[in-house]
Structures are given as C-alpha cells and as structure tokens.
Write an enzyme that holds these catalytic residues in place. Structure first.
Site, PDB file in Angstrom:
ATOM      1  N   VAL A 195       0.443  -2.229  -2.066  1.00  0.00           N
ATOM      2  CA  VAL A 195       1.018  -3.770  -1.896  1.00  0.00           C
ATOM      3  C   VAL A 195       1.798  -4.475  -3.155  1.00  0.00           C
ATOM      4  O   VAL A 195       2.778  -5.144  -2.470  1.00  0.00           O
ATOM      5  CB  VAL A 195      -0.196  -4.607  -1.693  1.00  0.00           C
ATOM      6  CG1 VAL A 195      -0.191  -6.087  -1.412  1.00  0.00           C
ATOM      7  CG2 VAL A 195      -0.922  -3.807  -0.211  1.00  0.00           C
ATOM      8  N   PHE A 210      -1.063  -7.702   5.073  1.00  0.00           N
ATOM      9  CA  PHE A 210      -1.319  -6.722   6.351  1.00  0.00           C
ATOM     10  C   PHE A 210      -0.373  -5.575   6.774  1.00  0.00           C
ATOM     11  O   PHE A 210      -0.189  -4.981   7.824  1.00  0.00           O
ATOM     12  CB  PHE A 210      -1.380  -7.810   7.926  1.00  0.00           C
ATOM     13  CG  PHE A 210      -2.153  -8.789   7.985  1.00  0.00           C
ATOM     14  CD1 PHE A 210      -3.562  -8.477   8.329  1.00  0.00           C
ATOM     15  CD2 PHE A 210      -2.055 -10.137   7.471  1.00  0.00           C
ATOM     16  CE1 PHE A 210      -4.374  -9.512   8.390  1.00  0.00           C
ATOM     17  CE2 PHE A 210      -3.059 -11.100   7.395  1.00  0.00           C
ATOM     18  CZ  PHE A 210      -4.292 -10.775   8.061  1.00  0.00           C
ATOM     19  N   ARG A 237       1.409  -2.233   6.685  1.00  0.00           N
ATOM     20  CA  ARG A 237       0.795  -0.702   6.742  1.00  0.00           C
ATOM     21  C   ARG A 237       1.736   0.167   5.937  1.00  0.00           C
ATOM     22  O   ARG A 237       2.874   0.233   6.079  1.00  0.00           O
ATOM     23  CB  ARG A 237       1.153  -0.145   8.474  1.00  0.00           C
ATOM     24  CG  ARG A 237       0.014  -1.219   9.039  1.00  0.00           C
ATOM     25  CD  ARG A 237       0.468  -0.909  10.564  1.00  0.00           C
ATOM     26  NE  ARG A 237       1.997  -1.469  10.764  1.00  0.00           N
ATOM     27  CZ  ARG A 237       2.457  -1.171  11.885  1.00  0.00           C
ATOM     28  NH1 ARG A 237       2.088  -0.842  12.927  1.00  0.00           N
ATOM     29  NH2 ARG A 237       3.932  -1.825  12.147  1.00  0.00           N
ATOM     30  N   GLU A 238       0.982   1.215   5.121  1.00  0.00           N
ATOM     31  CA  GLU A 238       1.677   2.172   4.566  1.00  0.00           C
ATOM     32  C   GLU A 238       2.581   2.849   5.840  1.00  0.00           C
ATOM     33  O   GLU A 238       2.168   3.087   6.679  1.00  0.00           O
ATOM     34  CB  GLU A 238       1.004   2.942   3.758  1.00  0.00           C
ATOM     35  CG  GLU A 238       0.459   2.416   2.337  1.00  0.00           C
ATOM     36  CD  GLU A 238      -0.646   3.123   1.945  1.00  0.00           C
ATOM     37  OE1 GLU A 238      -0.830   4.452   1.879  1.00  0.00           O
ATOM     38  OE2 GLU A 238      -1.783   2.633   1.567  1.00  0.00           O
ATOM     39  N   ASN A 251      -9.104  -5.252  10.040  1.00  0.00           N
ATOM     40  CA  ASN A 251      -8.926  -3.910   9.847  1.00  0.00           C
ATOM     41  C   ASN A 251     -10.191  -3.264  10.814  1.00  0.00           C
ATOM     42  O   ASN A 251     -10.121  -2.139  11.205  1.00  0.00           O
ATOM     43  CB  ASN A 251      -8.975  -3.493   8.410  1.00  0.00           C
ATOM     44  CG  ASN A 251      -7.560  -3.364   7.771  1.00  0.00           C
ATOM     45  OD1 ASN A 251      -6.478  -3.727   8.444  1.00  0.00           O
ATOM     46  ND2 ASN A 251      -7.622  -3.471   6.546  1.00  0.00           N
ATOM     47  N   PHE A 272      -4.240   2.080  18.964  1.00  0.00           N
ATOM     48  CA  PHE A 272      -5.286   2.383  18.283  1.00  0.00           C
ATOM     49  C   PHE A 272      -6.279   2.845  19.048  1.00  0.00           C
ATOM     50  O   PHE A 272      -7.512   3.127  18.767  1.00  0.00           O
ATOM     51  CB  PHE A 272      -5.712   1.235  17.497  1.00  0.00           C
ATOM     52  CG  PHE A 272      -4.904   1.046  16.377  1.00  0.00           C
ATOM     53  CD1 PHE A 272      -5.460   1.616  14.783  1.00  0.00           C
ATOM     54  CD2 PHE A 272      -3.821   0.575  16.240  1.00  0.00           C
ATOM     55  CE1 PHE A 272      -4.875   1.324  13.898  1.00  0.00           C
ATOM     56  CE2 PHE A 272      -2.976   0.236  15.253  1.00  0.00           C
ATOM     57  CZ  PHE A 272      -3.523   0.620  13.929  1.00  0.00           C
ATOM     58  N   ALA A 290      -7.354   9.395  20.127  1.00  0.00           N
ATOM     59  CA  ALA A 290      -8.021  10.161  19.449  1.00  0.00           C
ATOM     60  C   ALA A 290      -7.774  11.211  18.391  1.00  0.00           C
ATOM     61  O   ALA A 290      -6.542  11.606  18.407  1.00  0.00           O
ATOM     62  CB  ALA A 290      -9.179  10.768  20.371  1.00  0.00           C
ATOM     63  N   GLY A 299      -8.381   7.487   7.624  1.00  0.00           N
ATOM     64  CA  GLY A 299      -8.570   7.523   6.305  1.00  0.00           C
ATOM     65  C   GLY A 299      -7.799   6.452   5.586  1.00  0.00           C
ATOM     66  O   GLY A 299      -7.560   5.307   6.273  1.00  0.00           O
ATOM     67  N   CYS A 331      -7.785   1.617   3.078  1.00  0.00           N
ATOM     68  CA  CYS A 331      -8.102   0.504   3.539  1.00  0.00           C
ATOM     69  C   CYS A 331      -9.293   0.610   4.613  1.00  0.00           C
ATOM     70  O   CYS A 331     -10.193   0.087   4.444  1.00  0.00           O
ATOM     71  CB  CYS A 331      -6.891  -0.197   4.108  1.00  0.00           C
ATOM     72  SG  CYS A 331      -5.530  -0.738   3.035  1.00  0.00           S
TER      73      CYS A 331
HETATM   74  P1  NAD Z   1      -2.992   0.723  -5.401  1.00  0.00           P
HETATM   75  O1  NAD Z   1      -4.307   1.351  -5.904  1.00  0.00           O
HETATM   76  O2  NAD Z   1      -2.006   1.341  -4.803  1.00  0.00           O
HETATM   77  O3  NAD Z   1      -2.801  -0.356  -6.603  1.00  0.00           O
HETATM   78  C1  NAD Z   1      -3.424  -1.178  -7.286  1.00  0.00           C
HETATM   79  C2  NAD Z   1      -2.584  -1.270  -8.708  1.00  0.00           C
HETATM   80  O4  NAD Z   1      -3.468  -2.050  -9.682  1.00  0.00           O
HETATM   81  C3  NAD Z   1      -2.408   0.084  -9.532  1.00  0.00           C
HETATM   82  O5  NAD Z   1      -1.124   0.669  -9.814  1.00  0.00           O
HETATM   83  C4  NAD Z   1      -3.392  -0.329 -10.800  1.00  0.00           C
HETATM   84  O6  NAD Z   1      -2.752   0.467 -11.789  1.00  0.00           O
HETATM   85  C5  NAD Z   1      -3.340  -1.648 -10.767  1.00  0.00           C
HETATM   86  N1  NAD Z   1      -4.245  -2.359 -11.699  1.00  0.00           N
HETATM   87  C6  NAD Z   1      -5.444  -2.103 -11.584  1.00  0.00           C
HETATM   88  N2  NAD Z   1      -6.058  -2.972 -12.738  1.00  0.00           N
HETATM   89  C7  NAD Z   1      -5.195  -3.829 -13.125  1.00  0.00           C
HETATM   90  C8  NAD Z   1      -5.185  -4.636 -14.148  1.00  0.00           C
HETATM   91  N3  NAD Z   1      -6.284  -5.224 -14.741  1.00  0.00           N
HETATM   92  N4  NAD Z   1      -3.784  -5.402 -14.399  1.00  0.00           N
HETATM   93  C9  NAD Z   1      -2.855  -4.944 -13.719  1.00  0.00           C
HETATM   94  N5  NAD Z   1      -2.695  -3.869 -12.827  1.00  0.00           N
HETATM   95  C10 NAD Z   1      -3.832  -3.355 -12.699  1.00  0.00           C
HETATM   96  O7  NAD Z   1      -3.686  -0.358  -4.145  1.00  0.00           O
HETATM   97  P2  NAD Z   1      -3.037  -0.989  -2.837  1.00  0.00           P
HETATM   98  O8  NAD Z   1      -3.203   0.213  -1.901  1.00  0.00           O
HETATM   99  O9  NAD Z   1      -1.563  -1.302  -3.163  1.00  0.00           O
HETATM  100  O10 NAD Z   1      -4.099  -1.961  -2.607  1.00  0.00           O
HETATM  101  C11 NAD Z   1      -4.193  -3.208  -3.117  1.00  0.00           C
HETATM  102  C12 NAD Z   1      -4.882  -4.112  -2.527  1.00  0.00           C
HETATM  103  O11 NAD Z   1      -4.370  -4.566  -1.243  1.00  0.00           O
HETATM  104  C13 NAD Z   1      -6.438  -3.630  -1.940  1.00  0.00           C
HETATM  105  O12 NAD Z   1      -7.289  -4.615  -2.024  1.00  0.00           O
HETATM  106  C14 NAD Z   1      -6.100  -3.310  -0.628  1.00  0.00           C
HETATM  107  O13 NAD Z   1      -7.409  -3.101   0.017  1.00  0.00           O
HETATM  108  C15 NAD Z   1      -5.236  -4.122  -0.049  1.00  0.00           C
HETATM  109  N6  NAD Z   1      -4.271  -3.733   0.919  1.00  0.00           N
HETATM  110  C16 NAD Z   1      -3.684  -2.513   0.774  1.00  0.00           C
HETATM  111  C17 NAD Z   1      -3.037  -2.008   2.085  1.00  0.00           C
HETATM  112  C18 NAD Z   1      -2.231  -0.742   2.048  1.00  0.00           C
HETATM  113  O14 NAD Z   1      -1.520  -0.558   2.849  1.00  0.00           O
HETATM  114  N7  NAD Z   1      -2.154   0.124   0.966  1.00  0.00           N
HETATM  115  C19 NAD Z   1      -2.635  -2.957   3.096  1.00  0.00           C
HETATM  116  C20 NAD Z   1      -3.060  -4.278   3.152  1.00  0.00           C
HETATM  117  C21 NAD Z   1      -4.410  -4.635   1.940  1.00  0.00           C
END
Ligand code: NAD
Length: 444
Positions: free
Chosen positions: A14, A153, A155-156, A228, A269, A272, A277, A280
């Site tokens: 994100v 919102f 999506r990877e 989600n 969605f 099946a 996984g 999120c």
């Molecule tokens: P991620 O694990 O890929 O990235 C998180 C980053 O935060 C890491 O690089 C980590 O090193 C860094 N970090 C941790 N503590 C830190 C600090 N104190 N200071 C600076 N950096 C710090 O996570 P993500 O997948 O990007 O998800 C982040 C948030 O967004 C989560 O809450 C997730 O649920 C939400 N989200 C993710 C997605 C997705 O598809 N990945 C989509 C929507 C929402």
C-alpha cells in the site's frame, strides 16, 4: 506542484503504491520505512516487490526527485504537512489485530512533528483505533493532529490501476477541512489517470469518476473491514456449495454462472477453489470477529466463513487419494496472480501438507520463488519453469490463477491427474491432452 509535502510511513504494497502515485501527481513525497532492504530497492528505482506497472512509477518518482525514500523520521516529518500511515497490521495468534507498528510509527511521528499535521490512516485498523490514536497523540505531542481515516481498497496484482481508477474514495474525519484536502489529493490522482497509466504502461478500465463517501472515523474504519469480510464470505459460500457439488455430481461453475447472472447477486467472488489467502482477507475477517467479540456482538456468520476457508487446502489434498511417494507439482505459490506476495498462501499450505504426507513435491511460480522459499518445506524443489515442473508429474495442482498456466503444454505429463484448485481451465480441452481433470466442485 502542490503546497503539501507528504510522508508515507511504510513502503509495503500500500505504502509504495500510494507514495509513487502521490509523487507522480506532482507532490513531494517521502517514502519512510525502517526496512533498509526495501529502501535500497526504491532508491535504485524499483518497487520492493513485484506489482505490475509499479517499477516504472517508482523509477519516474526517483528521477523527478518527487519520491524520496528515507528511514529518517527526523528528516521527513518536520518537512511534512500530511502523514499517511501504511504500516502493516498483522493479526495476533488469537485473531485480534496487532497494532504495534501503528503505535510505534505514531510515537516516532509525535516525537518529530514541528507543527500541526493531517494524519491519514491508510492501514486497515479495527473500529475505534482512530479515537485511540487521537488520544495517544495528544499525550505525546503539543502539536495538533487532524485525523483522517482513508481506508485503502487496492488489490495486489492491480494495485496501480485500482488506485488511479478507484470505485470509491472513503474518508472519515471529524475535521471537514482535512477530509476535503485528502479527498482532493486522491481525486487529483484520479484526474491524472491517463498520464499515470501511460507511465506505468497500464490499460485503464474506463470507470466513471470515483464516488466520494465522507463519514465518521468509525464508519470509515468499519467500511473497510466490512467490504473485505463480505468478499471473503462470498468465496466461502461458493466453496461450501462446491463441496456439495462434489458430493452430488453437480458442477459449481455451471451453478455459479447461472446464480451470478442474477443482478442482485452478481458473479464476482463466487469462484470456488482452494480458498482465500493473502495479507488482508484472513486477518480482516478475524479482526472483524475480534471487534464484534469485544462489543458482545454475534459474528458467527464470519466465524463459519473463516473456518470453512481454513479447511480448503486440506480439502484439496483429500481429493487426491493416497499421495505417498507420488510426484506432485504445484503451479502457483503467490496467494493470487499478479503479485509475489505469499502471505497466508493456500498454494504453500497445500505444498507443505503434501510434502508432510510423503509426496515428492516440485513447485513453480512465475514471481514468488524468493518470498516462497522460506515458507516451504526445505525438501520441496522449485522448478525453473511451469513446463519443467510438470514434466513427468503424476499429479499437477494449479494453486494460483496465473494466466500463463493456461498455456502450459500438459501433454508432458501424460496420464497425470490435473487438479485445478482455481477452476482456471476448461476441462474439455484438458481431456484432449489425455490428462484426468478435476476441479473444486467440478465433475471429474
Ligand atoms: P506490508 O507488510 O507490505 O508493508 C508494511 C511496511 O511497513 C513494511 O515495509 C514495514 O517495514 C513498514 N513498517 C513497519 N513498522 C514501521 C515503522 N514504525 N516505521 C516505518 N515503517 C514501518 O503491508 P501492506 O500489505 O502494504 O499493508 C499495509 C496496510 O494496508 C495493512 O493494514 C493492510 O491490511 C492494509 N491493506 C493492504 C492491502 C494489500 O493488498 N496489501 C490492501 C488494502 C489495505
């Protein structure tokens, strides 16, 4: 050029996408992370992970000087008027959200703020977290904090397009001026979508302008997990029906095509397969259950969805019969196509269950070997290509819906069982290649 300078805290999926897009829209943006390996990749003009179109956006941000990777709160925060927090919020073993990264980042921001900040929460946090952050920050800093919940919102696999062409923008705040500033920043990115799509070589979907929903902080927090949870519920529902289809000689794809044609239901969605996984859905479902428990609200509907999902990797393995000494190939280790992310990946769970059951397992993923290796049983071999992985296999399992798996020449595994745990392929075509075919909830 915007008057605002933004720090995005966290350079994960994100954070990197958000920071690169802010930079591309003309805003000076610090990408702040504590992980030096990620920062080194960003400084070299690359995203720290595979995501379509993101490398070129990062490269352009570094070249223009708008995107500044840093590990220094001291450097970034005093210069910034807006801080967006996108740190991870994993789940605790009991399913409750672990907010240690959120609060640790908050303390570092409070220590380094030199004036009032708009603090934007992009991470998914349980309802009530915003209020807690506002209270904590007031104790740690003399400077003002205008809190905005702006749940993400994307999506990877389609992160760039999702962010420049979002369905909706959700903003929760008690301060309407801050809500307006943040809404405008995201609308600006959306209005520059054609230029940004060109940089990142993305094809737009030509969606209408995003709808903006302005609401309370609590409503915004609950909106994210509810969205989600509902998607996860649809997947688990489809998998329950798939199990019944398996037991009754029906075909879940035929069923869901017809069910989903009802516009009140929709087809999305209802696929099946081996279950959801990623970083999120599993944790957001458990987070919602945990929030409900804390408020004495019954959320057994989501407990059932979560349990059903956890049963799916073993369900896939159970369909294979005796696997001892069998040569089995897993195609797909990323939790979904388009990403190298293997967090809570069902493909990895299936591979490890099989290896522990005495099978001889080979695996292949087009992008996720580096991330998958530490998660896999060490005797599992990673092949150089899908074709090599399939050669001589007795069972092939498709565990991620990578499009390239549709063009593998499965005739190199004559007589094998092709277990399509994503229901990706057309069974008729496979039969032509003399493979036995079975999907989840699909007739053999
Ligand atoms: P991620 O694990 O890929 O990235 C998180 C980053 O935060 C890491 O690089 C980590 O090193 C860094 N970090 C941790 N503590 C830190 C600090 N104190 N200071 C600076 N950096 C710090 O996570 P993500 O997948 O990007 O998800 C982040 C948030 O967004 C989560 O809450 C997730 O649920 C939400 N989200 C993710 C997605 C997705 O598809 N990945 C989509 C929507 C929402």
């Amino acid at each position: 050029m915007s008057d605002h300078i933004v720090t995005v805290v966290g350079s994960g999926y994100v954070g990197t996408t958000t920071a690169a897009l802010l930079a591309a829209s003309g805003i000076k943006t610090f990408a702040l992370d504590i992980d030096e390996a990620k920062l080194a990749k960003l400084n070299a003009g690359k995203a720290p992970f595979f995501e379509v179109g993101l490398d070129s956006l990062v490269a352009q941000g570094i070249e223009s000087g708008n995107l500044i990777p840093t590990s220094s709160y001291e450097e970034a925060i005093p210069q910034s008027t807006i801080v967006m927090s996108a740190v991870g919020t994993p789940d605790n073993p009991d399913g409750s959200p672990n907010l240690k990264y959120v609060f640790s980042a908050l303390s570092s921001i409070a220590e380094n703020a030199s004036g009032p900040l708009v603090y934007v929460q992009k991470s998914t946090v349980p309802v009530g977290t915003g209020k807690e952050i506002i209270e904590k920050y007031a104790k740690q800093s003399d400077h003002g904090l205008n809190y905005v919940s702006a749940p993400e919102f994307l999506r990877e696999g389609t992160a760039v397009v999702d962010s420049i062409e979002p369905d909706r923008i959700v903003v929760g705040s008690t301060d309407s001026a801050s809500a307006q500033i943040i809404t405008q920043i995201f609308l600006d990115i959306a209005s520059k979508r054609n230029d940004i799509a060109q940089i990142s070589e993305q094809t737009l979907r030509n969606l209408p302008e995003p709808e903006v929903f302005t609401m309370s902080i609590e409503s915004a927090e609950l909106t994210k997990v509810t969205a989600n949870a509902f998607l996860a519920l649809k997947i688990s529902f489809a998998n329950s029906i798939a199990k019944l289809a398996d037991a009754t000689n029906a075909d879940v794809v035929e069923v869901m095509d017809a069910v989903g044609a009802d516009k009140r239901i929709g087809r999305a969605f209802l696929n099946a397969g081996r279950g959801y996984g990623g970083g999120c859905f599993p944790k957001d479902v458990k987070g919602l259950i945990s929030s409900a428990k804390a408020s004495n609200v019954d959320m057994s509907i989501m407990t059932a969805a979560s349990e059903l999902n956890e049963s799916m990797p073993s369900y896939v393995v159970d369909q294979l019969g005796d696997v001892s000494e069998k040569k089995i190939t897993i195609l797909g280790l990323a939790f979904k196509a388009g990403t190298s992310d293997v967090r809570k990946s069902p493909g990895i769970k299936i591979a490890n269950i099989l290896q522990n059951s005495g099978a001889i397992v080979t695996a292949f993923d087009p992008q996720a070997h580096e991330e998958a290796r530490p998660e896999l049983d060490e005797s599992i071999v990673l092949a150089e290509s899908a074709q090599i992985a399939c050669s001589g296999a007795e069972i092939i399992i498709i565990a991620t819906e990578w499009a390239e798996f549709t063009s593998v020449d499965f005739s190199v595994a004559k007589g094998a069982l092709l277990f399509d745990a994503m229901n990706l392929l057309d069974s008729g075509e496979i039969r032509g290649k003399a493979l036995d075919y079975k999907g989840v909830g699909r007739k053999a």
